[in-house]
Design a protein around this motif. Sequence first.
Motif, short mmCIF file in Angstrom:
data_model
loop_
_atom_site.label_atom_id
_atom_site.label_comp_id
_atom_site.label_asym_id
_atom_site.label_seq_id
_atom_site.Cartn_x
_atom_site.Cartn_y
_atom_site.Cartn_z
N ARG A 169 53.55 84.97 84.31
CA ARG A 169 53.87 86.41 84.28
C ARG A 169 52.69 87.26 83.84
NH1 ARG A 169 57.98 84.68 81.00
NH2 ARG A 169 57.23 86.08 79.39
N GLY A 170 51.63 86.64 83.36
CA GLY A 170 50.48 87.39 82.87
C GLY A 170 50.66 87.88 81.45
N ALA A 171 51.67 87.36 80.76
CA ALA A 171 51.93 87.75 79.38
C ALA A 171 51.04 86.99 78.40
CB ALA A 171 53.40 87.51 79.03
N ARG A 172 50.40 85.94 78.87
CA ARG A 172 49.57 85.11 78.00
C ARG A 172 48.40 84.58 78.82
NH1 ARG A 172 51.83 80.71 73.94
NH2 ARG A 172 51.37 82.40 72.56
N ASN A 173 47.25 84.51 78.19
CA ASN A 173 46.08 83.89 78.81
C ASN A 173 46.04 82.43 78.38
OD1 ASN A 173 45.06 86.23 80.05
ND2 ASN A 173 44.22 86.91 78.09
N CYS A 174 45.36 81.63 79.16
CA CYS A 174 45.27 80.21 78.78
C CYS A 174 43.81 79.81 78.58
CB CYS A 174 45.96 79.33 79.81
SG CYS A 174 45.26 79.35 81.44
N THR A 175 43.61 78.73 77.86
CA THR A 175 42.26 78.21 77.62
C THR A 175 41.80 77.43 78.85
OG1 THR A 175 43.05 76.10 76.72
CG2 THR A 175 42.78 77.94 75.15
N ILE A 176 40.52 77.10 78.87
CA ILE A 176 39.96 76.33 79.98
C ILE A 176 40.60 74.94 80.05
CG2 ILE A 176 37.99 75.41 78.70
CD1 ILE A 176 37.83 76.68 82.29
N ILE A 177 40.98 74.39 78.90
CA ILE A 177 41.64 73.08 78.86
C ILE A 177 43.00 73.16 79.55
CG2 ILE A 177 42.54 71.27 77.35
CD1 ILE A 177 39.70 71.41 76.57
N VAL A 178 43.76 74.20 79.23
CA VAL A 178 45.08 74.38 79.85
C VAL A 178 44.91 74.64 81.34
CG1 VAL A 178 47.11 75.88 79.94
CG2 VAL A 178 46.23 75.10 77.75
N LEU A 179 43.91 75.43 81.71
CA LEU A 179 43.63 75.70 83.12
C LEU A 179 43.37 74.40 83.86
CD1 LEU A 179 43.11 77.93 85.27
CD2 LEU A 179 40.70 77.74 84.64
N ALA A 180 42.59 73.51 83.26
CA ALA A 180 42.30 72.21 83.87
C ALA A 180 43.57 71.37 84.02
CB ALA A 180 41.25 71.47 83.05
N ARG A 181 44.43 71.41 83.02
CA ARG A 181 45.69 70.65 83.09
C ARG A 181 46.60 71.18 84.18
NH1 ARG A 181 47.41 69.94 76.83
NH2 ARG A 181 49.21 68.91 77.74
N LEU A 182 46.68 72.52 84.30
CA LEU A 182 47.50 73.12 85.36
C LEU A 182 46.93 72.78 86.74
CD1 LEU A 182 48.17 76.62 83.76
CD2 LEU A 182 49.87 74.81 84.18
N ALA A 183 45.61 72.85 86.87
CA ALA A 183 44.97 72.53 88.15
C ALA A 183 45.24 71.07 88.54
CB ALA A 183 43.47 72.78 88.07
N LYS A 184 45.13 70.18 87.58
CA LYS A 184 45.39 68.76 87.86
C LYS A 184 46.84 68.55 88.29
CE LYS A 184 44.98 64.15 85.96
NZ LYS A 184 44.63 63.34 84.80
#
Length: 74
Positions: free
Chosen positions: A39-54
């Motif tokens: 929803r864009g209510a929270r930003n994520c860290t690069i680690i979380v971004l990598a986990r979501l991408a995987k």
Amino acid sequence: MTRRASLTWWQRLCGGPGRVSDLALEAGLDRTYVSQVERGARNCTIIVLARLAKALQTTPDRLLVPQKRTWGQA
């Protein structure tokens, strides 16, 4: 990217509505956290971004670059 465009883009990657809990489980994240990122209510860290991408079987850079619009998309 507008909020509506980002949700459409997110749903295309996730496979449609209702997949947030599946994605969260696959990425090892809390469902509410992933929902807030969606929803864009929270930003994520690069680690979380990598986990979501995987979990989405893509690369982090693909999640950061706005997708090209095709005719007929809002």
